[in-house]
Motif scaffolding. Structure first.
Motif, PDB file in Angstrom:
ATOM      1  N   THR B 516      46.475  50.730  28.671  1.00 40.08           N
ATOM      2  CA  THR B 516      45.196  50.271  28.185  1.00 40.08           C
ATOM      3  C   THR B 516      44.499  49.633  29.491  1.00 40.08           C
ATOM      4  OG1 THR B 516      46.439  49.576  26.438  1.00 40.08           O
ATOM      5  CG2 THR B 516      44.003  49.102  26.230  1.00 40.08           C
ATOM      6  N   VAL B 517      43.225  49.963  29.723  1.00 37.48           N
ATOM      7  CA  VAL B 517      42.610  49.549  30.473  1.00 37.48           C
ATOM      8  C   VAL B 517      42.246  47.939  30.389  1.00 37.48           C
ATOM      9  CG1 VAL B 517      40.134  49.639  31.981  1.00 37.48           C
ATOM     10  CG2 VAL B 517      41.407  51.644  30.595  1.00 37.48           C
ATOM     11  N   LEU B 518      42.464  47.215  31.647  1.00 38.84           N
ATOM     12  CA  LEU B 518      42.368  45.880  31.303  1.00 38.84           C
ATOM     13  C   LEU B 518      41.247  45.412  32.624  1.00 38.84           C
ATOM     14  CD1 LEU B 518      45.985  44.639  30.522  1.00 38.84           C
ATOM     15  CD2 LEU B 518      44.201  44.526  28.914  1.00 38.84           C
ATOM     16  N   GLN B 519      39.853  45.645  32.239  1.00 42.73           N
ATOM     17  CA  GLN B 519      39.042  45.257  33.337  1.00 42.73           C
ATOM     18  C   GLN B 519      37.927  44.561  33.006  1.00 42.73           C
ATOM     19  OE1 GLN B 519      37.608  48.986  34.793  1.00 42.73           O
ATOM     20  NE2 GLN B 519      39.080  48.985  36.292  1.00 42.73           N
ATOM     21  N   PHE B 520      37.627  43.500  33.890  1.00 44.87           N
ATOM     22  CA  PHE B 520      36.645  42.343  33.674  1.00 44.87           C
ATOM     23  C   PHE B 520      35.753  42.261  34.669  1.00 44.87           C
ATOM     24  CE2 PHE B 520      38.521  38.795  35.257  1.00 44.87           C
ATOM     25  CZ  PHE B 520      39.927  39.108  35.194  1.00 44.87           C
ATOM     26  N   LEU B 521      34.658  41.623  34.486  1.00 43.55           N
ATOM     27  CA  LEU B 521      33.526  41.545  35.513  1.00 43.55           C
ATOM     28  C   LEU B 521      33.333  39.875  35.478  1.00 43.55           C
ATOM     29  CD1 LEU B 521      30.724  43.539  34.657  1.00 43.55           C
ATOM     30  CD2 LEU B 521      31.911  43.911  36.725  1.00 43.55           C
ATOM     31  N   THR B 522      33.229  39.361  36.842  1.00 40.80           N
ATOM     32  CA  THR B 522      33.154  38.016  36.974  1.00 40.80           C
ATOM     33  C   THR B 522      31.707  37.758  37.662  1.00 40.80           C
ATOM     34  OG1 THR B 522      34.493  37.790  38.888  1.00 40.80           O
ATOM     35  CG2 THR B 522      35.380  37.185  36.820  1.00 40.80           C
ATOM     36  N   CYS B 523      30.916  36.889  37.426  1.00 38.85           N
ATOM     37  CA  CYS B 523      29.948  36.414  38.108  1.00 38.85           C
ATOM     38  C   CYS B 523      29.850  35.306  38.914  1.00 38.85           C
ATOM     39  CB  CYS B 523      28.517  36.900  37.639  1.00 38.85           C
ATOM     40  SG  CYS B 523      27.906  35.762  36.667  1.00 38.85           S
ATOM     41  N   VAL B 531      34.822  43.125  39.842  1.00 45.43           N
ATOM     42  CA  VAL B 531      35.487  43.961  38.932  1.00 45.43           C
ATOM     43  C   VAL B 531      36.897  43.587  39.291  1.00 45.43           C
ATOM     44  CG1 VAL B 531      35.827  46.014  37.926  1.00 45.43           C
ATOM     45  CG2 VAL B 531      33.657  45.766  38.947  1.00 45.43           C
ATOM     46  N   TRP B 532      37.721  43.296  38.204  1.00 40.15           N
ATOM     47  CA  TRP B 532      38.974  42.891  38.427  1.00 40.15           C
ATOM     48  C   TRP B 532      39.624  43.804  37.466  1.00 40.15           C
ATOM     49  CZ3 TRP B 532      40.365  38.685  41.551  1.00 40.15           C
ATOM     50  CH2 TRP B 532      39.089  37.789  42.120  1.00 40.15           C
ATOM     51  N   ASP B 533      40.838  44.309  37.828  1.00 38.40           N
ATOM     52  CA  ASP B 533      41.845  45.010  37.016  1.00 38.40           C
ATOM     53  C   ASP B 533      43.085  44.427  37.026  1.00 38.40           C
ATOM     54  OD1 ASP B 533      42.790  47.199  35.577  1.00 38.40           O
ATOM     55  OD2 ASP B 533      42.605  48.383  37.291  1.00 38.40           O
ATOM     56  N   LEU B 534      43.351  44.091  35.748  1.00 44.25           N
ATOM     57  CA  LEU B 534      44.644  43.377  35.468  1.00 44.25           C
ATOM     58  C   LEU B 534      45.920  44.605  35.629  1.00 44.25           C
ATOM     59  CD1 LEU B 534      44.144  40.991  32.817  1.00 44.25           C
ATOM     60  CD2 LEU B 534      44.756  40.615  35.260  1.00 44.25           C
ATOM     61  N   ASN B 535      45.595  45.778  35.113  1.00 37.42           N
ATOM     62  CA  ASN B 535      46.578  46.831  35.154  1.00 37.42           C
ATOM     63  C   ASN B 535      47.411  46.873  36.580  1.00 37.42           C
ATOM     64  OD1 ASN B 535      46.823  47.441  32.403  1.00 37.42           O
ATOM     65  ND2 ASN B 535      45.235  49.154  32.728  1.00 37.42           N
ATOM     66  N   ALA B 536      46.566  46.925  37.560  1.00 40.77           N
ATOM     67  CA  ALA B 536      46.989  46.768  38.943  1.00 40.77           C
ATOM     68  C   ALA B 536      48.285  45.900  39.206  1.00 40.77           C
ATOM     69  CB  ALA B 536      46.081  46.726  40.013  1.00 40.77           C
ATOM     70  N   GLN B 537      48.082  44.752  38.479  1.00 48.66           N
ATOM     71  CA  GLN B 537      49.032  43.586  38.697  1.00 48.66           C
ATOM     72  C   GLN B 537      50.192  43.751  37.584  1.00 48.66           C
ATOM     73  OE1 GLN B 537      48.167  41.886  41.297  1.00 48.66           O
ATOM     74  NE2 GLN B 537      46.182  42.903  41.161  1.00 48.66           N
ATOM     75  N   TRP B 538      49.726  44.089  36.489  1.00 48.86           N
ATOM     76  CA  TRP B 538      50.416  44.224  35.330  1.00 48.86           C
ATOM     77  C   TRP B 538      51.666  45.174  35.230  1.00 48.86           C
ATOM     78  CZ3 TRP B 538      49.455  39.784  33.659  1.00 48.86           C
ATOM     79  CH2 TRP B 538      49.674  39.244  32.645  1.00 48.86           C
ATOM     80  N   ASN B 539      51.305  46.366  36.100  1.00 46.01           N
ATOM     81  CA  ASN B 539      52.011  47.448  35.886  1.00 46.01           C
ATOM     82  C   ASN B 539      53.423  47.145  36.652  1.00 46.01           C
ATOM     83  OD1 ASN B 539      50.526  48.555  34.098  1.00 46.01           O
ATOM     84  ND2 ASN B 539      49.596  50.006  35.856  1.00 46.01           N
ATOM     85  N   ARG B 540      53.076  46.304  37.682  1.00 40.57           N
ATOM     86  CA  ARG B 540      54.273  45.996  38.713  1.00 40.57           C
ATOM     87  C   ARG B 540      55.015  44.901  38.124  1.00 40.57           C
ATOM     88  NH1 ARG B 540      50.356  46.329  44.056  1.00 40.57           N
ATOM     89  NH2 ARG B 540      49.257  48.286  43.672  1.00 40.57           N
ATOM     90  N   LEU B 562      54.587  40.134  43.538  1.00 40.92           N
ATOM     91  CA  LEU B 562      53.365  41.032  42.929  1.00 40.92           C
ATOM     92  C   LEU B 562      52.499  40.918  43.986  1.00 40.92           C
ATOM     93  CD1 LEU B 562      52.706  38.724  39.853  1.00 40.92           C
ATOM     94  CD2 LEU B 562      53.534  41.405  39.771  1.00 40.92           C
ATOM     95  N   ALA B 563      51.760  41.977  43.846  1.00 35.77           N
ATOM     96  CA  ALA B 563      50.481  42.227  44.812  1.00 35.77           C
ATOM     97  C   ALA B 563      49.617  41.317  44.758  1.00 35.77           C
ATOM     98  CB  ALA B 563      49.842  43.796  44.737  1.00 35.77           C
ATOM     99  N   ILE B 564      48.755  41.335  45.861  1.00 37.77           N
ATOM    100  CA  ILE B 564      47.888  39.903  45.893  1.00 37.77           C
ATOM    101  C   ILE B 564      46.844  40.379  44.880  1.00 37.77           C
ATOM    102  CG2 ILE B 564      45.892  39.140  47.395  1.00 37.77           C
ATOM    103  CD1 ILE B 564      47.671  39.877  49.611  1.00 37.77           C
ATOM    104  N   PHE B 565      46.492  39.336  43.817  1.00 40.57           N
ATOM    105  CA  PHE B 565      45.455  39.725  42.784  1.00 40.57           C
ATOM    106  C   PHE B 565      44.089  39.456  43.414  1.00 40.57           C
ATOM    107  CE2 PHE B 565      43.465  38.039  38.748  1.00 40.57           C
ATOM    108  CZ  PHE B 565      43.462  39.134  38.429  1.00 40.57           C
ATOM    109  N   LYS B 566      43.529  40.488  43.626  1.00 41.90           N
ATOM    110  CA  LYS B 566      42.164  40.516  44.442  1.00 41.90           C
ATOM    111  C   LYS B 566      41.333  41.339  43.534  1.00 41.90           C
ATOM    112  CE  LYS B 566      43.563  44.427  47.282  1.00 41.90           C
ATOM    113  NZ  LYS B 566      43.596  44.653  48.589  1.00 41.90           N
TER     114      LYS B 566
END
Lengths: 97, 980
Positions: B516-523, B531-540, B562-566
């Motif tokens: 599932t896509v887990l993306q969110f926006l922060t301002c 735009v942040w994508d949690l899947n990039a982290q989560w999967n690993r 974990l990869a750097i959360f960016k």
């Protein structure tokens, strides 16, 4: 000529809720009608009387005044009378529901 | 004897005469007169020249002897008496010459009679003188004389008393007398009187009578002091009777037609079928021509309207419309506050759990004061994020740890365990609740004995490492500081699960085989939108690694795991002209369709407790909906911007692709930072923005028409802090204000003012969080500046959603748009038409302004001068009055001291203490003190002496030795020291 008169009467008759149209002369004798005989005679006689009376009332109150139109609202119908020197036009109509 | 007789007779006659003459006057009077006469005679008769009458003086013995004692025998009235001769002769014989009668002895001797007449002479000078008649002749002549005198006298008296009447001689007075006399000129009246004498004597019969019938039945005794007021009668009413005159008049009316005849029988008049008469026909045609239009009008009108119908009962048919509107109130249901943690803190952000009812996450930050050390607070203060549940309002269910203050919070709408927070330094924190809530709630409560036992056991295990409580949850992910935005994250919005934004910034459809896509926006305040994508982290993440067993550290440190959360992709909001970064405060993206299904079996018909938690599950739908590449952002400067992006077509090899947002429309309506932008759930193109004092509703689809103007905007009297659309009614939204009041607007009911204004807090409200619990009961959460999260029950009227409302809202805004457009066009037209006039007006206004400015400046200068003068004057006056102040001060001091004295006196009196006695008692203390003082002085002196001695001894030891030997020497020594 006669057809023109009839046409006029028919035009009035064509309106919603109109039951009948009568033309009465000054003596109270019906001349033209769209209703049956008995009713016509009854209406003609009584309404012409009422119209005469109403006219005399209006004139008594003010000699310079004259009756031009008369509406009689009853529970069932509305009778509209347009009196003139020679004739009286009577229309009987059902009020809108 | 004759003589005697005669004399007697004379006397008797005299007496009888007097008796007779007695008529009007009394005898005594007459006798008086007689004696007077006689006296006069006796006095006249002093020298009676009658021969033989001798005048002699006789003594009293002689008078006794002779019997002629004065007063006894003789008197002035009756002077004459008869003396017996015998006595005289005897005296003459016995006495001889010594006798008083000796002178007349010879004559006496010669006298022959027996008695001699002796008369008393009444003389004052010579008493006891007597006449003595010595001869008979003398005696006779004397008697005669006496008779004569008597007669004379009687005549005189008689004349005196009895006068004879004479004739009346008139002198003229009788006429006057006659005039003064009343005379009867007319005949006298005759008066006849009748007296019923009989009646008076009749017996009287008394009767009873009623006092009321009589005029004098009562007698009223008035009091003396009663005053009577005289009321003047000024008006009198007079009644008159007027009777109208009777009038009779008779009028005869002649009926032209017999009445009631026509109704009685059947009509048999035949209608003339054909009208031959040409004239009649023409006239009828004329008549109809005249009358038929009017008649037709009337008939037509009649067929449409019923003039005579009573419309009032039909005005309101629905019964609920007749009743007075019910007062709608939001009632408080719960308030979350942990005194230990939340004191002095403010809720910066809160989020309802989208799938579990009654669960809310709140982040707490310090309430900044002006002189607080912000950096110190950032480092040391605790900035927890608390998860609250309806089940317990005082203790949070979970405490989520965060390295920094969290300013934005958002639950993932399709993953119940993920909570994202934005920190004030730009970092993004992710917590994995991971069923921790369930675990905490399943904790069995221990009985008191068990608890004691546990505690005792724990005390013994002092060596054991303290483990974190189950309630405490640490973040699983923290973004890298290097790549994070550089300032505070203000808002977070989750993106649709159906599409993901690629590295190039373009939407890509979600592939079914991928997670599932887990993306969110922060301002962020620095103008970046990430735009942040949690899947990039989560999967690993190694799947066997259960998060609760791992001790998470900051991700940045654990780069090997974990990869750097960016950020996945980055947008930058720049103001088009100046290229300055916008300071963003809120962000909104298009809502995506997502339905929640109830997971737990619940009977809604039965009574459902609010605290009972309902679990929902998101249901992903297959949608043919493609998200537009646009977003809405609100800035701190009050701009509301609709922005779009395009993305990159190819990978430029950058670490993070950054794209500048293209501003499609630009609204500069707000007079303060935009605090909320809310997209309507029902009408896709409606956007509510709140900022400063202004609420604005924008309509995206017609924005171009309106030239960046909101469709509807309202100004409030108070600063607004937040706003949100209702989840149930398309036309309703909520507004929170700084004064602790929230407003409910429903522009279908009223578009000019809120339909409900309710004050719920004394302090400012900071946020509004509507929540959907279930179909029956719903709540709305408010955060206030005191750190409370307050939950209010929504009234049923505000929960009901009518599907027709959506269209009505559209219609309303269409109309509003039209109206605005028309107004604008007209204004433009007018402006174009009157451009010259406007320009002239503008110039006039400018010149006027300049003039006014100049005047103002001049006035200010004048005022300044005036003020300066006044101050100088004041200073001078002050200097003058300073003396008076001193005087006043003195007076005040004096008054105070007097007052003190008086108070002491009163106190002493109250305590019944005598001042002198007290003073007496104080004497020993004073003495003791004095002694002490003396002692101290002495000691001081001694000390000084000792010091000196010591000094001396150290300096000149020999001298001291000497001084010990003799006192005299000491003195010398001191003198020496002094000299030294």
């Amino acid at each position: 000529m006669a057809s023109e008169v009839e046409e006029t009467m028919k035009r009035i008759q064509s309106h919603k809720g109109v039951l009948g149209t009568i033309v009465v002369n000054s003596e109270g004798i019906p001349i033209k009608t769209t209703m049956d005989n008995t009713t016509t005679v009854q209406y003609a006689g009584l309404i012409s009387q009422l119209s005469d009376k109403a006219r005399s009332v209006v004139r008594d109150l003010d000699p310079t005044n004259d009756l031009t139109f008369l509406r009689i609202r009853s529970r069932k119908h509305e009778i509209m009378v347009a009196p003139d020197k020679e004739f009286i036009l009577i229309v009987i109509q059902n009020p809108t529901e | 004897m004759d003589k005697e007789f005669k004399f007697k007779s004379v006397v008797t006659s005299e007496q009888t005469n007097s008796k007779v003459k007695k008529r009007k006057r009394s005898e005594a009077q007459i006798e008086q007169w007689d004696t007077i006469r006689r006296q006069s005679t006796t006095v006249e008769d002093k020298d009676i020249n009658i021969e033989g009458v001798v005048r002699l003086t006789l003594s009293v013995e002689m008078q006794n002897l002779l019997g002629c004692v004065i007063g006894q025998h003789v008197s002035s009235e009756m002077p004459w008496t008869a003396v017996k001769m015998k006595q005289v002769q005897e005296n003459l014989i016995s006495e001889n010459d010594k006798s008083e009668l000796f002178a007349i002895k010879e004559s006496l001797m010669k006298f022959s009679g027996t008695e001699i007449l002796v008369g008393y002479i009444f003389c004052a000078e010579k008493p006891n003188q007597f006449y003595i008649c010595t001869t008979e002749d003398a005696r006779k002549s004397v008697v005669q004389m006496i008779v004569r005198n008597r007669a004379e006298r009687e005549r005189r008296v008689h004349n005196c008393i009895y006068r004879s009447s004479r004739e009346w001689i008139s002198l003229g007075s009788e006429k006057e007398i006659e005039d003064s006399q009343p005379k009867h000129a007319r005949p006298l009246f005759e008066i006849q009187t009748w007296i019923a004498v009989d009646r008076l004597k009749q017996p009287v019969a008394f009767q009873d009578r009623d006092v009321d019938d009589m005029r004098d039945g009562y007698v009223n005794f008035d009091s003396l002091h009663h005053k009577y007021v005289t009321v003047m009668r000024k008006r009198t009413d007079v009644a008159i009777q007027a009777v109208p005159e009777e009038e009779f008049s008779i009028a005869q009316t002649v009926l032209s037609l017999p009445t009631n005849m026509w109704t009685q029988y059947e009509f048999h008049v035949e209608i003339q079928k054909c009208i031959e008469d040409e004239d009649l026909n023409r006239s009828m045609k004329q008549f109809l021509h005249e009358k038929s239009p009017q008649m037709a009008d009337v008939v037509r009108y009649n067929s449409v309207f019923d003039l005579h119908r009573d419309d009032y009962p039909n005005l309101v048919t629905a019964e609920e419309d007749v009743q007075a509107p019910k007062k709608i109130m939001y009632t408080e249901y719960q308030s979350f506050m942990d005194v230990k943690i939340c004191r002095g803190k403010v809720i910066s952000a809160a989020a309802w759990h989208p799938m579990w009812t009654g669960v809310v996450a709140c982040s707490y930050i310090d309430n900044h004061q002006e002189n607080d050390d912000v950096s110190l607070q950032d480092v040391f203060s605790m900035n927890p994020v608390l998860i609250w549940s309806f089940m317990d309002t005082l203790n949070p269910r979970l405490v989520l740890g965060s390295p920094r203050k969290v300013h934005a919070l958002q639950f993932c709408p399709y993953n119940e365990n993920l909570l994202v927070g934005g920190c004030n330094n730009g970092q993004v924190v992710v917590w994995d609740l991971c069923d921790r809530l369930k675990k905490v709630e399943e904790e069995v409560s221990l009985s008191s004995t068990k608890l004691k036992y546990h505690l005792a056991l724990r005390d013994l295990m002092g060596w054991m490492r303290p483990t974190a409580s189950d309630r405490f949850v640490s973040p699983v992910l923290i973004s890298s500081l290097q790549f994070s935005p550089i300032s505070c994250i203000k808002d977070i919005k989750w993106l649709s699960p159906y599409y993901e934004i690629s590295h190039l910034g373009r939407y890509e459809e979600h592939k079914p085989n991928q997670p599932t896509v887990l993306q969110f926006l922060t301002c962020s305040e620095d103008g970046s939108i990430c735009v942040w994508d949690l899947n990039a982290q989560w999967n690993r993440k190694p799947p066997e690694n259960k998060p609760k067993k791992r001790h998470y550290k900051f991700i940045a440190c654990e780069s090997d795991v974990l990869a750097i959360f960016k950020p996945h992709y980055k947008f930058v909001a720049e103001i088009p002209v100046s290229k300055r970064r916008m300071s963003l405060s809120v962000i909104a993206v298009e809502a995506f369709p997502l339905r929640y299904m109830l997971q737990t079996e619940t009977d809604f018909a039965g009574k459902l407790s609010m605290t009972e938690r309902l679990y929902y599950k998101p249901e992903f739908q297959k949608v043919k909906w493609y998200p537009e590449m646009k977003m809405y952002v609100g800035s701190m400067e009050g701009q509301v911007v609709q922005a779009a992006w395009e993305g990159y077509e190819f990978n430029s090899g950058e670490n993070i692709h950054v794209e500048a947002l293209k501003f499609k429309s630009w609204g500069d309506e707000h007079d303060g930072p935009v605090s909320a932008i809310s997209l309507s759930l029902f009408n896709k193109d409606l956007i509510l923005s709140v900022g400063g004092y202004i609420i604005a509703v924008w309509r995206e689809s017609i924005k171009y028409l309106l030239q960046d103007e909101p469709v509807l905007w309202r100004r409030s009297c108070v600063m607004l802090t937040s706003g949100a659309w209702s989840l149930f009614c398309p036309s309703m939204f909520f507004i929170a204000r700084v004064d602790g009041v929230f407003e409910v607007w429903n522009f279908l009911v009223r578009s000019d003012k809120p339909i409900l204004v309710q004050s719920i807090s004394g302090s400012a409200l900071t946020g509004i969080y509507p929540s959907r619990l279930g179909p029956m009961q719903n709540v709305i959460g408010f955060t206030d500046i005191g750190g409370n999260f307050r939950v209010f029950l929504m009234p049923q009227e505000h929960v009901i959603s009518d599907p027709r409302n959506k269209e009505a809202v559209d219609k309303f805004f269409d109309r509003e748009t039209e109206h605005r457009k028309f107004a604008r066009e007209r204004q433009d037209r007018w402006m174009a038409k009157n451009a010259d006039a406007l320009q002239a007006k503008k110039e006039a206004a400018q010149t006027e302004m300049k003039k006014r400015e100049a005047e103002k400046r001049a006035k200010e200068r004048l005022e300044k001068e005036k003020r300066r003068q006044e101050e100088e004057e004041l200073q001078r006056r002050k200097e003058k009055e300073s003396k008076d102040y001193r005087k006043e001060e003195n007076v005040r001091k004096h008054f105070e001291s007097e007052q003190e004295k008086y108070l002491i006196g009163v106190l002493l009196e109250k305590k019944k203490l005598d001042e002198s006695a007290l003073l007496n008692k104080k004497v020993p203390i004073d003495q003791f003190k004095e002694e002490e003082r003396q002692k101290r002085l002495k000691q001081g002196k001694m000390k000084q002496k000792n010091k000196l001695a010591e000094r001396v001894s150290t300096l000149f030891p020999e001298m001291v030795k000497v001084s010990y030997k003799s006192h005299k020497m000491e003195k010398v020594c001191f003198c020496d020291i002094d000299l030294l």
